[in-house]
Design a protein around this motif. Sequence first.
Motif, mmCIF file in Angstrom:
data_model
loop_
_atom_site.group_PDB
_atom_site.id
_atom_site.type_symbol
_atom_site.label_atom_id
_atom_site.label_comp_id
_atom_site.label_asym_id
_atom_site.label_seq_id
_atom_site.Cartn_x
_atom_site.Cartn_y
_atom_site.Cartn_z
ATOM 1 N N ASP A 15 -3.179 5.602 -3.851
ATOM 2 C CA ASP A 15 -2.666 5.900 -2.519
ATOM 3 C C ASP A 15 -3.752 6.388 -1.570
ATOM 4 O O ASP A 15 -3.585 6.321 -0.352
ATOM 5 N N PHE A 16 -4.858 6.882 -2.097
ATOM 6 C CA PHE A 16 -5.943 7.388 -1.253
ATOM 7 C C PHE A 16 -7.256 6.697 -1.598
ATOM 8 O O PHE A 16 -7.522 6.388 -2.768
ATOM 9 N N ILE A 17 -8.074 6.512 -0.586
ATOM 10 C CA ILE A 17 -9.387 5.910 -0.780
ATOM 11 C C ILE A 17 -10.345 6.963 -1.324
ATOM 12 O O ILE A 17 -10.281 8.141 -0.951
ATOM 13 N N PHE A 59 -10.211 2.925 -4.830
ATOM 14 C CA PHE A 59 -9.230 3.955 -4.515
ATOM 15 C C PHE A 59 -9.268 4.995 -5.643
ATOM 16 O O PHE A 59 -9.907 4.789 -6.683
ATOM 17 N N ASN A 66 -4.713 6.690 4.397
ATOM 18 C CA ASN A 66 -5.400 6.398 3.133
ATOM 19 C C ASN A 66 -6.434 7.454 2.785
ATOM 20 O O ASN A 66 -7.011 7.410 1.696
ATOM 21 N N GLN A 118 0.823 -1.201 0.000
ATOM 22 C CA GLN A 118 0.000 0.000 0.000
ATOM 23 C C GLN A 118 0.867 1.266 0.000
ATOM 24 O O GLN A 118 1.677 1.460 0.904
ATOM 25 N N LEU A 168 -7.956 -0.458 6.265
ATOM 26 C CA LEU A 168 -7.796 0.942 5.881
ATOM 27 C C LEU A 168 -7.131 1.704 7.029
ATOM 28 O O LEU A 168 -7.444 1.472 8.202
#
Length: 547
Positions: A421-423, A416, A314, A205, A310
């Motif tokens: 890299d981010f939700i 994502f 995130n 991740q 998570l």
Amino acid sequence: MKNVLPLIKLILLCVLAALLLLGCAPTGENGGFFGTPSAAPASETPEASLSSAPEPTGNGALSETTSEPTPEPIALPTAPEISLMIPTPGIGLLITFAPTLEPLPEQTLEPSFDPSSTPKTTVLPSSTPAPEDTPVPTAEPTPAPTPAPTPTPKPTATPTPTPTPKPTPTPNPTPTPAPGQSAISLTQSANLPLPSLNEDIPQGQPLCIGGVVKSDSPILSVTAEVTTQSGAGAISGSVSFTESQSVKRVELVDPTFPKENDTSLTKKLKFEQLAVGNYVFSLYAEAVGTGSTLLYSSAFKVVGGEWRQLVSNNLRNCYAYALSFFGSRDQFMFRYRRAQGRQIEVESSWLYPRMTSVTSPAGQTWYVHKKAAPHYNAAINYMKTSFVRVRGTSDSGVIRLWELVSTFDGILNTRFVSALDFISHHAFGTAIDLNASMTPNGNALVNRALILSEVRDKLVYNGIKTENGVSYYDFTYTGSYSEKHKNVPTTVVNYLLYELAFYRAGFSWGYYYRHACDAMHFGLSEMSADTHNTSDRSLRKVYSYIG
């Protein structure tokens, strides 16, 4: 002789009277007068009977009864003999007698109970001898009162030990500079925390870290290192500056989060390359006059497995706001596993209990988070009941606000963002996309200036008007943008939807993103709707609403 007998009788009567006055009675061998009392046989001499009561032991139980040694008999005084010589004419008469002692009444001494001593009962003997064929009576011992058993105390329940919370790693304190030495410090980010034992990082991740390094002298470098617990290097990254640049503030991640040409420190750290294991993250900075200074150091863990948890990093710089919206971590921090591309699979045991449905103005079913449902229903109601008119190069006429929606482009979508890299907040069911195909609603930073110019400079709000009994929001467009929907320039369509419906319902707007411009996007858990008032790019025009 006849004269003597009366005299003798008189003397005897006097003697008897004297004896009566002395409280004695003469006795003889057989209990009559003028005899000497015979002593009772030794075998008939009564003895004191002594016995002992059971003695409590140290634990409160009664011990086996033991007899005390028999004491010596108590000697009773014998009656003194009294002799009288009575002179009479021609006769010398000697009378000897002994008084009989009255027997003492039998007494029983009541014991006084003392748990630390042995209570006893003593009976004083009678002075009157018992007949030979009658056994000497022995007083039965008065039993000592049995002490009430000491109640066994109820066992005290051993309290369940409170688990010791996992200590929150505290960064090493910034050394206090000596007089004349430059000061350098780190301010951590609540939204993008540095690696620690508070949260494990899923293997593979990407991780974005935040914070600000400040110095009162020019910063020369900021370096982050990740090492194994044995000290072997794993990953590292550094940003450098010259003294002439006079950089005194360094963001670990660019606050605008640009997709292109991001040279921030966080982009240089490839956490997704780390294998499962335990690591140490360290952050150093050097400024003119300070040398290399350790600002932060903490252990952290990379965990494997198909299902991942998570973590706060995130969420793109908005974890704190999301937590305030949802109320608790379990409402949005789910477990997931990768699917194709940026899609993920969320545990159904988390997803289904937290989702519900609302009905759009067109009768569509929208699945949303339960925490978000009241906001969606409010926005839907405003779109159904509000009317708007835009005149200028063309005239839209008075139309229902909902008619400005050309396409519905999704709410709940577990994925994502494109950079992985981010939700996406679509994964929570708290964001909605409308009119994605309209220019300039695509997610591109270059669209910001176009929307700003079209709405701020070319769209004039005229207030609330009424026509044919219908109240509506009246606008005039002075620009020349050619693409239109319902005779309204597409550059202002989503602004009108936001201003007149979604802003009133508590949503934020993707136009106000710092890292991009995403005018199709209305959300609840990313940033405050108040940005519409406070941003230096604020487009708010309407301050009074219908209904």
